[in-house]
Write an enzyme that holds these catalytic residues in place. Structure first.
Site, PDB file in Angstrom:
ATOM      1  CG  ASP A 132     -36.801 -17.264 -38.925  1.00  0.00           C
ATOM      2  OD1 ASP A 132     -36.180 -16.270 -38.514  1.00  0.00           O
ATOM      3  OD2 ASP A 132     -36.418 -17.944 -39.907  1.00  0.00           O
ATOM      4  CG  ASP A 190     -32.947 -12.631 -37.409  1.00  0.00           C
ATOM      5  OD1 ASP A 190     -32.431 -13.635 -37.939  1.00  0.00           O
ATOM      6  OD2 ASP A 190     -32.289 -11.692 -36.959  1.00  0.00           O
TER       7      ASP A 190
END
Length: 291
Positions: A210, A212
């Protein structure tokens, strides 16, 4: 020359090694408590291998409760020479996209609730972690990832946070913009420091799941998206690991970067002042220099 024994510490999504021959789960007792789980041992393409699920099978340990000292001690007791950490991370860089791998070469340690050393009062030691990963082992991981067709980035700084919560937006921006970090995770510290104290070569493979929370187009971390990406990353991670025996070989020379001699001048406590109980606990980790 010594026999190569490769250990893989698998993070979220990595729970075994494909194609392991003569595989068996081995319980290892350590003076630092129980490891995260039994250790899967066997051979792969003629090279001795060990696999340790960092969070335990069934994911029973949080990042803060992982018994890092017991894990590293157990691997040392099994004769491990080379440790590859495979872990899920967030990314602070647009070009380090979910599904990519990063061969980490630096860390910033923001953890605070973990025991970070095998040494202490009664036997004081200071090892250098200026370069916390082994360039030789990292280069092998890079080559293995490339050969497996994985999009991989050579080098990156890993921000180790305590967790278990993900970052606030302000923290995420600070780590990315002010501190210059590349990926963020919760498990490579104090693991890397302990591996150096145990004179083990250590490499870190970050599997990006991802962005973050800093990315304006992605918002906060979504655990459902992370889990979906984890599944794809796990397949890639196993493909990388499967190529390491051929690259590292069944025998190895002393580490050219000195990882396996990190304690040569590290212990400062005079022999007659050392705590016998602590010295006894250090039998696997520091037996080479403590006698």
């Amino acid at each position: 020359m010594t026999q190569t024994r490769i250990a893989v510490i698998g993070g979220s999504g990595i729970y075994d090694i494909d194609g392991l021959e003569e595989a068996q789960w081995t319980e290892v007792e350590t003076p630092w408590g129980k490891p995260s789980d039994a250790i899967l041992t066997g051979t792969l393409d003629g090279v001795a291998m060990a696999f340790l699920p960092r969070h335990g099978r069934g994911h029973v340990h949080s990042p803060s409760s992982v018994p890092y000292r017991a894990n590293i001690d157990a691997l040392k007791r099994l004769g491990v020479t080379d440790v590859i950490s495979v872990s899920a991370t967030g990314s602070f860089r647009e070009e380090m996209a979910p599904g990519d791998f990063v061969i980490v070469d630096q860390f910033i340690d923001r953890t605070f609730a973990r025991e970070k050393s095998f040494f202490g009062a009664g036997c004081v030691a200071h090892v250098s972690v200026a370069h916390p990963t082994c360039p030789r082992l990292s280069a092998a991981c890079l080559r293995a990832a490339q050969d497996a067709g994985i999009t991989v980035h050579d080098g990156g700084t890993y921000l180790a946070m305590e967790g278990p919560q993900f970052s606030t937006l302000a923290e995420s921006k600070m780590y990315r913009e002010s501190w210059g970090c590349d990926v963020i995770g919760m498990t490579n510290m104090p693991e890397a420091k302990l591996a150096r104290e145990a004179e083990l070569c250590y490499a870190s493979v970050a599997m990006v799941t991802d962005y973050d929370s800093w990315h304006p187009d992605h918002g906060e971390v979504d655990i459902t998206e992370i889990v979906a990406t984890l599944k794809g990353n796990a397949d890639k991670g196993r493909a990388l690991v499967g190529r390491l025996p051929a690259l590292l070989g069944a025998e190895r020379a002393p580490c050219p970067h000195g990882c396996d001699r990190a304690l040569d001048f590290a212990i400062l406590t005079a022999p007659d002042q050392r705590d016998p109980a602590l010295v006894a606990r250090l039998d696997a980790v520091a037996g080479r220099v403590l006698g």
